[in-house]
Write a protein that holds these residues in place. Structure first.
Motif, mmCIF file in Angstrom:
data_model
loop_
_atom_site.group_PDB
_atom_site.id
_atom_site.type_symbol
_atom_site.label_atom_id
_atom_site.label_comp_id
_atom_site.label_asym_id
_atom_site.label_seq_id
_atom_site.Cartn_x
_atom_site.Cartn_y
_atom_site.Cartn_z
ATOM 1 N N GLY A 376 23.230 50.730 43.494
ATOM 2 C CA GLY A 376 23.780 49.466 43.030
ATOM 3 C C GLY A 376 23.809 48.457 44.150
ATOM 4 N N ILE A 377 23.329 47.235 43.895
ATOM 5 C CA ILE A 377 23.293 46.193 44.933
ATOM 6 C C ILE A 377 23.821 44.883 44.353
ATOM 7 C CG2 ILE A 377 21.538 47.040 46.541
ATOM 8 C CD1 ILE A 377 19.391 45.752 44.902
ATOM 9 N N HIS A 378 24.609 44.197 45.166
ATOM 10 C CA HIS A 378 25.230 42.937 44.752
ATOM 11 C C HIS A 378 25.320 42.021 45.963
ATOM 12 C CE1 HIS A 378 27.718 40.072 42.693
ATOM 13 N NE2 HIS A 378 28.763 40.304 43.476
ATOM 14 N N TYR A 379 25.331 40.727 45.695
ATOM 15 C CA TYR A 379 25.455 39.721 46.757
ATOM 16 C C TYR A 379 26.630 38.821 46.419
ATOM 17 C CZ TYR A 379 24.149 36.036 50.060
ATOM 18 O OH TYR A 379 24.142 35.125 51.088
ATOM 19 N N GLY A 380 27.565 38.726 47.362
ATOM 20 C CA GLY A 380 28.726 37.886 47.105
ATOM 21 C C GLY A 380 29.613 37.746 48.310
ATOM 22 N N GLU A 381 30.731 37.105 48.094
ATOM 23 C CA GLU A 381 31.660 36.784 49.177
ATOM 24 C C GLU A 381 32.499 37.997 49.564
ATOM 25 O OE1 GLU A 381 35.295 34.021 48.824
ATOM 26 O OE2 GLU A 381 33.659 32.688 49.465
ATOM 27 N N SER A 421 22.722 42.872 40.627
ATOM 28 C CA SER A 421 23.398 41.766 39.960
ATOM 29 C C SER A 421 22.480 40.551 39.897
ATOM 30 C CB SER A 421 24.678 41.409 40.706
ATOM 31 O OG SER A 421 24.368 40.920 42.006
ATOM 32 N N GLU A 422 22.802 39.644 38.979
ATOM 33 C CA GLU A 422 22.065 38.380 38.887
ATOM 34 C C GLU A 422 22.206 37.581 40.176
ATOM 35 O OE1 GLU A 422 20.015 35.070 36.884
ATOM 36 O OE2 GLU A 422 19.977 37.263 36.892
ATOM 37 N N ALA A 423 23.385 37.653 40.808
ATOM 38 C CA ALA A 423 23.611 36.911 42.051
ATOM 39 C C ALA A 423 22.669 37.374 43.149
ATOM 40 C CB ALA A 423 25.067 37.075 42.500
ATOM 41 N N LEU A 424 22.462 38.685 43.262
ATOM 42 C CA LEU A 424 21.563 39.182 44.298
ATOM 43 C C LEU A 424 20.118 38.806 43.972
ATOM 44 C CD1 LEU A 424 21.677 42.192 46.486
ATOM 45 C CD2 LEU A 424 19.610 41.989 45.098
ATOM 46 N N ARG A 425 19.738 38.884 42.702
ATOM 47 C CA ARG A 425 18.363 38.540 42.323
ATOM 48 C C ARG A 425 18.063 37.081 42.646
ATOM 49 N NH1 ARG A 425 16.459 36.072 37.817
ATOM 50 N NH2 ARG A 425 14.232 36.419 37.294
ATOM 51 N N LEU A 426 18.966 36.176 42.294
ATOM 52 C CA LEU A 426 18.740 34.756 42.555
ATOM 53 C C LEU A 426 18.687 34.471 44.054
ATOM 54 C CD1 LEU A 426 21.050 33.144 39.840
ATOM 55 C CD2 LEU A 426 18.554 33.382 39.802
ATOM 56 N N GLN A 427 19.571 35.113 44.822
ATOM 57 C CA GLN A 427 19.565 34.897 46.267
ATOM 58 C C GLN A 427 18.280 35.436 46.893
ATOM 59 O OE1 GLN A 427 21.469 33.141 48.123
ATOM 60 N NE2 GLN A 427 20.592 33.749 50.118
ATOM 61 N N ALA A 428 17.782 36.590 46.422
ATOM 62 C CA ALA A 428 16.540 37.148 46.938
ATOM 63 C C ALA A 428 15.367 36.218 46.644
ATOM 64 C CB ALA A 428 16.298 38.533 46.346
ATOM 65 N N LEU A 429 15.373 35.584 45.441
ATOM 66 C CA LEU A 429 14.303 34.648 45.097
ATOM 67 C C LEU A 429 14.399 33.368 45.923
ATOM 68 C CD1 LEU A 429 14.170 35.084 41.218
ATOM 69 C CD2 LEU A 429 12.559 35.952 42.915
ATOM 70 N N ARG A 430 15.602 32.969 46.267
ATOM 71 C CA ARG A 430 15.743 31.801 47.136
ATOM 72 C C ARG A 430 15.222 32.095 48.542
ATOM 73 N NH1 ARG A 430 20.556 30.616 44.056
ATOM 74 N NH2 ARG A 430 21.779 32.074 45.319
ATOM 75 N N GLU A 431 15.464 33.318 49.008
ATOM 76 C CA GLU A 431 15.002 33.699 50.347
ATOM 77 C C GLU A 431 13.494 33.871 50.398
ATOM 78 O OE1 GLU A 431 19.128 36.182 51.391
ATOM 79 O OE2 GLU A 431 17.211 37.225 51.156
ATOM 80 N N LEU A 432 12.931 34.491 49.325
ATOM 81 C CA LEU A 432 11.484 34.738 49.251
ATOM 82 C C LEU A 432 11.006 34.299 47.869
ATOM 83 C CD1 LEU A 432 11.314 38.317 50.858
ATOM 84 C CD2 LEU A 432 10.724 36.153 51.955
#
Length: 462
Positions: A376-381, A421-432
């Protein structure tokens, strides 16, 4: 080294030379390794310096004294070079009687070549004239080379042995040698028997005052170099301690993070809030898998799993936060945020799946059950900082950590290897933006996550 801080039974010469002892702990392996490396490099340098110096001296002697009798001195130099080769072979950290013996042989050969009678000489020169050529300065070459490879105690021993041998050589020469008749009388007639010029120019005079002056100056230089060597050893031990600390850090952080931590003063004590990518991985069905197995096999299984997953975390710039029994937690963006934290976490999760597939092929070949894991992977505060009082632990806490743990649990229900999570997917797309890392994931909207009031969109990879 012939005597190091690892040995403490030799009598101390005074508090100025008192070295800190190294306790016999697992951490002392770094000190021992540093000392061995220092000794090996020092011996290599000392032997090379000896060979170069002896080659230069040999050419110089042949040019200044192109006589057959110099063959004797060339043989002495050849023996010194050979002795240096033996020293390099037997040199080691700790006390070495053989190494001490070879150092003694070094000094004996030097003394013999300088003040002993040359069997090839036919000029009938008084033996006392051997002391007039200022050959004593060559002992400084041995002393200087000794500081590259030996401990401070051995450097002082070189000073003491040289002093004793030089004065013993003088004593034996004065006692047994026969003065050449007529030379002293001629000098007395020319300069006056009581004059200083007569004492200095008498061919049969050993000039005891100058001999004593030579050994006093040499011993003072030896003590000075010993103090410098001792300080160098202390610095070496200190650096070994720093390397140990870096090795300890490398157990938790990736190499690039260790480098950053080592260049900053107490960076982990700063409590801060940052966006971080969090990854949880856990073996699916571990309890059933471990049931009935030998405890040693279970530990071997966990070590194999943790080792493989840990390597992927570090390879992708992550930080190993903690082991969780049959799983682990890793973070990306701690303790220093990067430009590709989310994409690194996603790439790491995919790499973990590939590594597990390779491992499972090996296990099937050996007739062992396959290992399945949920990620499981997530990106957040998150909140970052040290917690604890006497025993500190660098902690990453916050809702993002809880969400990542819940996503790992959801892999069972979604029949997926990875849930992000959707947050991690969107952040990964912003990075690459052009990355294909997120391909192969299926969208699952409106998923209820335990601990959250609102449902969230997640992406699962079978």
């Amino acid at each position: 080294m012939t005597d190091t801080a690892l040995t403490s039974t030799k009598p101390k010469l005074g508090s100025i030379f008192r070295m800190p002892e190294v306790e016999e702990t697992p951490e002392s392996q770094y000190v021992v390794a540093a000392l061995k490396n220092h000794k090996r490099e020092g011996l290599e340098l000392a032997v090379k310096a000896r060979w170069i110096a002896m080659s230069i001296f040999a050419v110089f002697i042949v040019l200044v004294h192109p006589d057959f009798e110099v063959v004797y001195h060339l043989c002495i130099m050849a023996l010194l070079c050979l002795n240096g080769w033996f020293m390099r072979r037997v040199g080691r950290v700790g006390r070495s009687k053989m190494e001490l013996f070879l150092i003694f042989v070094d000094l004996f050969l030097m003394t013999l070549g300088m003040v002993g009678p040359n069997p090839l000489s036919t000029d009938g020169m008084p033996l006392a004239m051997q002391y007039r050529f200022d050959n004593f300065i060559y002992f400084f070459v041995i002393l200087a080379a000794g500081t590259m490879a030996y401990s401070w105690r051995t450097v002082i021993a070189i000073g003491v042995w040289t002093t004793v041998m030089w004065m013993l050589g003088w004593t034996l020469s004065w006692w047994f040698a026969t003065p050449v008749p007529g030379l002293s009388e001629a000098a007395a007639a020319a300069f006056g028997a009581g004059s200083d010029l007569y004492q200095f120019l008498d061919p049969n005079s050993y000039m005891l005052q100058l001999r004593i002056q030579e050994v006093i100056v040499f011993f003072i230089v030896a003590v000075t170099l010993a103090i410098a060597t001792r300080r160098s050893n202390q610095l070496l031990l200190s650096n070994a301690g720093l390397e140990r600390e870096r090795a300890n850090l490398s157990r938790y952080f990736s190499p690039n993070v260790v480098e950053q931590l080592s260049q900053n003063d107490e960076p982990l004590k700063q409590v801060k809030i940052e966006n971080v990518a969090v990854l949880f991985i856990d073996i699916v069905g571990f309890t059933r898998l471990a049931a009935g197995q030998d405890p040693h096999q279970v530990i071997a299984l966990l070590r194999g799993f943790h080792g493989r997953m840990e390597r992927e975390v570090f390879r992708h710039g992550g930080t190993l936060d903690k082991y969780l029994g049959d799983g682990l937690m890793a973070t990306f963006g701690t303790p220093v945020a990067g430009e590709r934290d989310a994409s690194n976490a996603l790439d790491c999760a995919l790499a973990m799946q590939e590594v597990l597939a390779i491992w499972n092929r090996e296990r099937r070949r050996l007739g062992e059950p396959e290992i399945k894991a949920g990620i499981g992977i997530h990106y957040g505060e998150t909140l970052l900082g040290d917690i604890g009082a006497n025993r500190l632990e660098y902690a990453v806490i916050g809702t993002a950590v809880n969400v990542a743990a819940r996503l790992e649990e959801m892999t069972r229900g979604l029949q997926a290897g990875i849930v992000m999570s959707e947050a991690l997917r969107l952040q990964a797309l912003r990075e690459l933006p052009a990355s294909e890392l997120a391909q192969g994931f299926e969208c699952h909207p409106e998923q209820a996550v335990r601990g959250l009031d609102e449902p969230m969109k997640v992406w699962a990879k079978p």
